[in-house]
Scaffold this motif. Sequence first.
Motif, PDB file in Angstrom:
ATOM      1  N   ILE A   5      19.492 -46.486 -13.591  1.00 33.38           N
ATOM      2  CA  ILE A   5      18.714 -45.415 -12.975  1.00 33.38           C
ATOM      3  C   ILE A   5      17.380 -46.000 -12.531  1.00 33.38           C
ATOM      4  CG2 ILE A   5      17.548 -43.212 -13.339  1.00 33.38           C
ATOM      5  CD1 ILE A   5      19.790 -42.470 -15.265  1.00 33.38           C
ATOM      6  N   GLU A   8      14.720 -41.659  -8.917  1.00 33.20           N
ATOM      7  CA  GLU A   8      15.592 -40.497  -8.760  1.00 33.20           C
ATOM      8  C   GLU A   8      16.996 -40.866  -8.295  1.00 33.20           C
ATOM      9  OE1 GLU A   8      13.784 -37.457  -6.413  1.00 33.20           O
ATOM     10  OE2 GLU A   8      11.921 -37.513  -7.557  1.00 33.20           O
ATOM     11  N   ALA A  10      20.642 -43.224  -8.952  1.00 31.31           N
ATOM     12  CA  ALA A  10      21.460 -43.903  -9.959  1.00 31.31           C
ATOM     13  C   ALA A  10      22.461 -44.808  -9.271  1.00 31.31           C
ATOM     14  CB  ALA A  10      22.200 -42.875 -10.806  1.00 31.31           C
ATOM     15  N   VAL A  83      20.207 -38.814  -8.917  1.00 31.44           N
ATOM     16  CA  VAL A  83      20.454 -38.385 -10.296  1.00 31.44           C
ATOM     17  C   VAL A  83      20.468 -36.860 -10.314  1.00 31.44           C
ATOM     18  CG1 VAL A  83      19.535 -38.361 -12.640  1.00 31.44           C
ATOM     19  CG2 VAL A  83      19.361 -40.432 -11.268  1.00 31.44           C
ATOM     20  N   GLU A  85      21.617 -33.204 -12.821  1.00 24.72           N
ATOM     21  CA  GLU A  85      21.810 -32.736 -14.192  1.00 24.72           C
ATOM     22  C   GLU A  85      23.243 -33.015 -14.661  1.00 24.72           C
ATOM     23  OE1 GLU A  85      21.732 -28.476 -16.443  1.00 24.72           O
ATOM     24  OE2 GLU A  85      20.137 -28.845 -14.988  1.00 24.72           O
ATOM     25  N   GLN A  88      23.583 -36.607 -15.700  1.00 24.00           N
ATOM     26  CA  GLN A  88      22.961 -36.836 -17.004  1.00 24.00           C
ATOM     27  C   GLN A  88      23.835 -36.306 -18.133  1.00 24.00           C
ATOM     28  OE1 GLN A  88      19.118 -35.092 -16.101  1.00 24.00           O
ATOM     29  NE2 GLN A  88      18.226 -37.123 -15.762  1.00 24.00           N
ATOM     30  N   LYS A  89      24.508 -35.170 -17.929  1.00 24.62           N
ATOM     31  CA  LYS A  89      25.448 -34.642 -18.923  1.00 24.62           C
ATOM     32  C   LYS A  89      26.624 -35.606 -19.095  1.00 24.62           C
ATOM     33  CE  LYS A  89      25.007 -29.635 -18.800  1.00 24.62           C
ATOM     34  NZ  LYS A  89      25.669 -28.376 -18.420  1.00 24.62           N
ATOM     35  N   LEU A  91      26.617 -38.836 -18.647  1.00 26.49           N
ATOM     36  CA  LEU A  91      26.152 -39.989 -19.414  1.00 26.49           C
ATOM     37  C   LEU A  91      26.077 -39.677 -20.902  1.00 26.49           C
ATOM     38  CD1 LEU A  91      23.283 -41.454 -17.198  1.00 26.49           C
ATOM     39  CD2 LEU A  91      25.625 -42.288 -17.433  1.00 26.49           C
ATOM     40  N   ALA A  92      25.567 -38.498 -21.232  1.00 30.38           N
ATOM     41  CA  ALA A  92      25.455 -38.108 -22.642  1.00 30.38           C
ATOM     42  C   ALA A  92      26.841 -38.020 -23.293  1.00 30.38           C
ATOM     43  CB  ALA A  92      24.730 -36.784 -22.762  1.00 30.38           C
TER      44      ALA A  92
END
Length: 96
Positions: A5, A8, A10, A83, A85, A88-89, A91-92
């Motif tokens: 990243i 902003e 990825a 990037v 939301e 990011q979810k 990746l988590a």
Amino acid sequence: MFYEIDGERAKLRIKAQPGASRSEFAGCYGDDAVKIRIAAAAVEGAANKELVKFLSKAFKVPKSEIRFASGETSKVKVLEFPVTERFQKFLAEIKR
């Protein structure tokens, strides 16, 4: 690491597997790529188009914002996009 990243945007390293019955994430490919099955043959860019369409829906990113950083003709590709939301979810969840 399979992603990077920078501000902003990825970059995601992908191991593409064309010719699948449906497009889907298939887990990690070692430590340096995410494996994605693609529901299109690797003929005349069809698999790349399907990959961009799949990522667009998965991460809620406009198709026009997704571009190949490298590997357009290779099975291991690096795609760059904003990037979100949803990314990011993703990746988590994949880090678990």
